[in-house]
Design a protein around this motif. Structure first.
Motif, PDB file in Angstrom:
ATOM      1  N   ILE A  22     -15.073  35.629  -0.806  1.00 29.02           N
ATOM      2  CA  ILE A  22     -14.840  35.492  -1.988  1.00 29.02           C
ATOM      3  C   ILE A  22     -13.927  36.144  -2.257  1.00 29.02           C
ATOM      4  CG2 ILE A  22     -15.722  34.092  -3.990  1.00 29.02           C
ATOM      5  CD1 ILE A  22     -16.972  33.401  -1.560  1.00 29.02           C
ATOM      6  N   ASP A  23     -12.729  35.562  -2.597  1.00 29.02           N
ATOM      7  CA  ASP A  23     -11.688  36.241  -3.248  1.00 29.02           C
ATOM      8  C   ASP A  23     -11.305  35.471  -4.859  1.00 29.02           C
ATOM      9  OD1 ASP A  23     -11.033  33.626  -2.943  1.00 29.02           O
ATOM     10  OD2 ASP A  23      -8.814  33.985  -2.279  1.00 29.02           O
ATOM     11  N   PHE A  24     -12.593  35.410  -5.651  1.00 28.95           N
ATOM     12  CA  PHE A  24     -12.470  34.800  -7.209  1.00 28.95           C
ATOM     13  C   PHE A  24     -13.237  35.670  -7.871  1.00 28.95           C
ATOM     14  CE2 PHE A  24     -14.489  31.641  -4.682  1.00 28.95           C
ATOM     15  CZ  PHE A  24     -15.644  30.848  -5.059  1.00 28.95           C
ATOM     16  N   PRO A  25     -13.390  35.792  -9.265  1.00 23.30           N
ATOM     17  CA  PRO A  25     -14.265  36.012 -10.208  1.00 23.30           C
ATOM     18  C   PRO A  25     -15.506  35.986 -10.265  1.00 23.30           C
ATOM     19  CG  PRO A  25     -12.461  35.916 -11.401  1.00 23.30           C
ATOM     20  CD  PRO A  25     -12.035  35.229 -10.129  1.00 23.30           C
ATOM     21  N   ILE A  26     -16.634  35.684  -9.643  1.00 23.22           N
ATOM     22  CA  ILE A  26     -17.540  35.371  -9.690  1.00 23.22           C
ATOM     23  C   ILE A  26     -18.745  36.227 -11.108  1.00 23.22           C
ATOM     24  CG2 ILE A  26     -18.043  34.759  -7.557  1.00 23.22           C
ATOM     25  CD1 ILE A  26     -19.910  36.701  -6.761  1.00 23.22           C
ATOM     26  N   SER A  27     -18.966  37.108 -11.306  1.00 21.88           N
ATOM     27  CA  SER A  27     -19.423  38.228 -11.850  1.00 21.88           C
ATOM     28  C   SER A  27     -20.377  37.533 -13.181  1.00 21.88           C
ATOM     29  CB  SER A  27     -18.994  39.018 -13.326  1.00 21.88           C
ATOM     30  OG  SER A  27     -17.973  38.911 -13.571  1.00 21.88           O
ATOM     31  N   ASP A  43     -20.501  23.276  -4.925  1.00 19.08           N
ATOM     32  CA  ASP A  43     -19.703  23.756  -3.610  1.00 19.08           C
ATOM     33  C   ASP A  43     -19.778  24.849  -3.054  1.00 19.08           C
ATOM     34  OD1 ASP A  43     -21.230  22.115  -2.654  1.00 19.08           O
ATOM     35  OD2 ASP A  43     -20.059  20.519  -2.890  1.00 19.08           O
ATOM     36  N   CYS A  44     -19.983  26.072  -1.928  1.00 16.78           N
ATOM     37  CA  CYS A  44     -18.953  26.904  -1.150  1.00 16.78           C
ATOM     38  C   CYS A  44     -18.701  26.716  -0.544  1.00 16.78           C
ATOM     39  CB  CYS A  44     -19.663  28.133  -1.986  1.00 16.78           C
ATOM     40  SG  CYS A  44     -18.746  29.566  -1.591  1.00 16.78           S
ATOM     41  N   GLY A  45     -17.929  26.338   0.153  1.00 16.67           N
ATOM     42  CA  GLY A  45     -17.862  25.674   1.555  1.00 16.67           C
ATOM     43  C   GLY A  45     -17.179  26.307   2.871  1.00 16.67           C
ATOM     44  N   LEU A  46     -17.020  26.070   4.393  1.00 15.31           N
ATOM     45  CA  LEU A  46     -15.773  26.575   5.371  1.00 15.31           C
ATOM     46  C   LEU A  46     -15.141  26.139   4.822  1.00 15.31           C
ATOM     47  CD1 LEU A  46     -18.375  27.567   8.395  1.00 15.31           C
ATOM     48  CD2 LEU A  46     -16.864  29.129   6.673  1.00 15.31           C
ATOM     49  N   PRO A  69     -23.267  32.275   2.910  1.00 11.93           N
ATOM     50  CA  PRO A  69     -23.588  33.671   3.195  1.00 11.93           C
ATOM     51  C   PRO A  69     -22.845  34.978   2.365  1.00 11.93           C
ATOM     52  CG  PRO A  69     -24.470  31.943   4.796  1.00 11.93           C
ATOM     53  CD  PRO A  69     -23.328  31.477   4.030  1.00 11.93           C
ATOM     54  N   TYR A  70     -21.636  34.182   2.509  1.00  9.93           N
ATOM     55  CA  TYR A  70     -20.416  35.447   1.804  1.00  9.93           C
ATOM     56  C   TYR A  70     -20.087  35.447   0.087  1.00  9.93           C
ATOM     57  CZ  TYR A  70     -18.359  34.995   7.060  1.00  9.93           C
ATOM     58  OH  TYR A  70     -18.542  34.743   7.698  1.00  9.93           O
ATOM     59  N   LEU A  71     -20.940  34.232  -0.461  1.00  9.28           N
ATOM     60  CA  LEU A  71     -20.690  34.135  -2.162  1.00  9.28           C
ATOM     61  C   LEU A  71     -22.031  34.967  -2.449  1.00  9.28           C
ATOM     62  CD1 LEU A  71     -20.009  33.009  -4.673  1.00  9.28           C
ATOM     63  CD2 LEU A  71     -21.880  31.602  -3.874  1.00  9.28           C
ATOM     64  N   LEU A  72     -23.300  35.492  -1.505  1.00 13.20           N
ATOM     65  CA  LEU A  72     -24.066  36.460  -1.304  1.00 13.20           C
ATOM     66  C   LEU A  72     -23.925  37.280  -1.569  1.00 13.20           C
ATOM     67  CD1 LEU A  72     -27.256  34.556  -0.010  1.00 13.20           C
ATOM     68  CD2 LEU A  72     -26.229  34.425  -2.429  1.00 13.20           C
ATOM     69  N   ALA A  73     -23.136  37.931  -0.602  1.00 13.80           N
ATOM     70  CA  ALA A  73     -22.337  38.632   0.000  1.00 13.80           C
ATOM     71  C   ALA A  73     -21.429  39.828  -1.270  1.00 13.80           C
ATOM     72  CB  ALA A  73     -21.517  39.055   1.292  1.00 13.80           C
ATOM     73  N   LYS A 124     -12.060  24.995 -12.631  1.00 17.21           N
ATOM     74  CA  LYS A 124     -11.078  25.596 -11.251  1.00 17.21           C
ATOM     75  C   LYS A 124     -11.367  25.124  -9.734  1.00 17.21           C
ATOM     76  CE  LYS A 124     -10.280  29.496 -14.321  1.00 17.21           C
ATOM     77  NZ  LYS A 124     -11.227  31.073 -14.679  1.00 17.21           N
ATOM     78  N   HIS A 125     -10.166  25.083  -8.654  1.00 17.13           N
ATOM     79  CA  HIS A 125     -11.099  24.819  -7.613  1.00 17.13           C
ATOM     80  C   HIS A 125     -10.022  26.279  -6.668  1.00 17.13           C
ATOM     81  CE1 HIS A 125     -10.733  20.891  -9.076  1.00 17.13           C
ATOM     82  NE2 HIS A 125      -9.337  21.063 -10.151  1.00 17.13           N
ATOM     83  N   HIS A 126     -11.127  26.181  -5.801  1.00 17.74           N
ATOM     84  CA  HIS A 126     -11.078  27.212  -5.117  1.00 17.74           C
ATOM     85  C   HIS A 126     -11.236  26.548  -3.216  1.00 17.74           C
ATOM     86  CE1 HIS A 126     -11.531  29.795  -8.024  1.00 17.74           C
ATOM     87  NE2 HIS A 126     -12.486  29.103  -8.430  1.00 17.74           N
ATOM     88  N   GLY A 127     -11.110  25.349  -3.309  1.00 24.82           N
ATOM     89  CA  GLY A 127     -11.074  24.937  -2.159  1.00 24.82           C
ATOM     90  C   GLY A 127     -10.665  23.385  -2.213  1.00 24.82           C
ATOM     91  N   ALA A 128     -10.906  22.595  -0.911  1.00 30.24           N
ATOM     92  CA  ALA A 128     -10.037  21.486  -0.722  1.00 30.24           C
ATOM     93  C   ALA A 128      -9.422  21.204  -1.586  1.00 30.24           C
ATOM     94  CB  ALA A 128     -11.907  20.617  -0.856  1.00 30.24           C
ATOM     95  N   VAL A 129      -8.584  21.274  -1.802  1.00 27.90           N
ATOM     96  CA  VAL A 129      -6.476  20.835  -3.333  1.00 27.90           C
ATOM     97  C   VAL A 129      -6.387  20.519  -2.002  1.00 27.90           C
ATOM     98  CG1 VAL A 129      -8.572  21.666  -5.073  1.00 27.90           C
ATOM     99  CG2 VAL A 129      -6.693  23.006  -3.313  1.00 27.90           C
TER     100      VAL A 129
END
Length: 465
Positions: free
Chosen positions: A50-55, A30-33, A74-78, A5-10
């Motif tokens: 972060i607007d996708f499931p991470i559990s 990766d998890c970039g701005l 930092p937002y991924l950690l939050a 799945k792709h959540h950025g850079a596409v």
């Protein structure tokens, strides 16, 4: 099930974030701005949460520490991510430094909070040597191991090989991260993986090739000599990590080779002052020097000869804000030829903005671009409109561009089209699926066409999901 799945850079070149799903578990690559126009082009770009499931996400694998690949950590950690952050050994040293700077600029000025976040990040870091398999999880029905290989983009950069198993299904999947150009200063060039069933490949320069190392080196020399002949300042907007160090390496080599020749009237190369005005760039230049074991053979040979390609006598590092303001004022008023490297690389912030505000209106100054300029950034506007005498906007105010504008594209830290094709066609047997990401639409289509011409099949250009 093994899925990507792709959540950025596409839809562009920033915000890198990809997910590999293996059964009921997954990892992020990766998890970039998002930057430039892409920072407002979609809901998850303008909202940093972060607007996708991470559990189910068991780990984050970092390919390298550029902010468009790590800025949302930092937002991924939050959001509740509690897994390890897997990266190369050099990246483990540099990641807290780059995120400290990002936190101060875009997250909070609260020093205690910054230290808590950085402490959490450091506690999660898992440095993995290149070429060594690392088990992420190993269960009865699903398992995943990753291996990092040198990507040649910046120090510590890696592409990621993933060995996945789910319910008896096995796959080798490769995420390219950002690949470097061959023969770049300081770093060995990337070699294709030994095999891959599927590849996710970047395409920043999927539509063009770069100049050769020798061509760009002498073009850099010619641009500097032309720019400095009228006593102006050459301003180089440069990324703090990678580009700055490569340019210093090349400039030191020009000073060494042409020391007594004139770079400007009555100014020999050996007396040319080079200024790096960026606390972050200065920090990473020192880190690069400390990580000589990761340099390539050419750079190691220079050191053995007593050369200091990142610490030569003509180099001045500016750290404090007061010294920065004094340098801007002095160089604006004087006619002393000087080369200034300052961040940010796309002119979207940082100290380079103060130089540009003060110097763009003078014809004796020059702006030299050596890296990619994303749509919607001031750097792209200067590159596009500067040669026609246009203007650029900073902080709501227009600044006329009378300074000359140059570009030496060969200094991109990204692989060119032929390099990308070579990387993928070097995999035998050929991958059954190739996903093209991290590029503008035209670059992706052009690279897809080249892959087809090379006889490759299963080529996809995914959309944002």
């Amino acid at each position: 099930m093994i899925d990507i799945k792709h959540h950025g850079a596409v839809t562009g070149v920033t915000g890198s974030c990809h997910e590999l799903v293996v059964g009921t578990s997954g990892i992020l690559i990766d998890c970039g701005l998002f930057q430039g126009e892409e920072a407002g082009s979609s809901a998850n770009a303008s909202d940093l949460s972060i607007d996708f499931p991470i559990s189910h996400i068991r780990a984050l694998v970092v390919t390298h520490v550029h902010i468009d690949h790590v800025g949302r950590i930092p937002y991924l950690l939050a959001a509740g991510f509690e897994g390890p952050i897997i990266c190369s050994e050099p990246s483990a040293i540099m990641l807290p430094e780059i995120l400290e700077d990002a936190l101060k600029i875009g997250f909070t000025r609260d020093r205690a909070l910054i230290e808590r976040v950085l402490g959490l990040i450091r506690s999660r870091l898992v440095p993995v040597p290149y070429e060594q398999w690392h088990s992420v999880f190993d269960g009865k029905d699903e398992s995943l191991s990753v291996r990092l290989q040198r990507a040649g983009h910046i120090l510590g950069s890696a592409y990621v090989e993933c060995e996945a198993e789910s319910d008896g299904e096995f796959e080798r999947i490769v995420f390219s991260g950002d690949l470097g150009a061959p023969h770049a200063p300081l770093l060995p060039e990337p070699q294709p993986p030994e095999r891959a069933d599927r590849v996710v490949i970047e395409s920043t320069y999927g539509d063009k090739d770069h100049e050769s190392r020798e061509e760009r080196r002498y073009r850099l020399k010619a641009v500097l000599e032309h720019a400095l002949e009228d006593g102006g300042t050459v301003l180089v907007p440069a990324f703090s990590i990678g580009r700055t160090q490569e340019l210093l390496y090349e400039i030191e080599s020009l000073i060494h080779e042409f020391g007594s020749d004139e770079v400007a009237p009555d100014l020999p190369w050996r007396d040319l002052e080079i200024v790096v005005d960026s606390p972050l760039a200065a920090t990473f230049t020192r880190i690069y020097r400390d990580l000589k074991p990761f340099w390539d053979a050419e750079a190691a040979e220079l050191v053995s000869q007593g050369r200091h390609p990142l610490s030569f006598e003509q180099l001045t590092l500016i750290d404090s804000h007061e010294d920065h303001l004094n340098a801007v004022d002095y160089l604006t008023k004087s006619h002393r030829p000087c080369v200034v490297l300052a961040g940010s690389g796309m002119c979207a912030g940082g100290r380079v903005v103060n130089y540009l505000k003060a110097m763009l209106a003078s014809e004796r100054n020059d702006v030299l671009f050596v890296g990619y300029q994303a749509k919607g950034t001031p750097g792209r506007d200067i590159l596009t409109h500067g040669p026609r005498g246009g203007w650029v906007e900073f902080d709501g105010q227009r600044y006329d561009i009378r300074a000359r504008v140059h570009q030496v594209g060969g200094y991109s830290a990204h692989a060119g089209q032929s390099d990308l094709v070579r990387f993928v066609t070097g995999i035998e047997p050929a991958p059954s699926e190739i996903r093209i990401v991290h590029g503008d639409a035209g670059a992706k289509e052009s690279l897809k066409s080249q892959f087809h011409s090379a006889g490759l099949t299963g080529i996809m250009i995914p959309g944002l999901v």
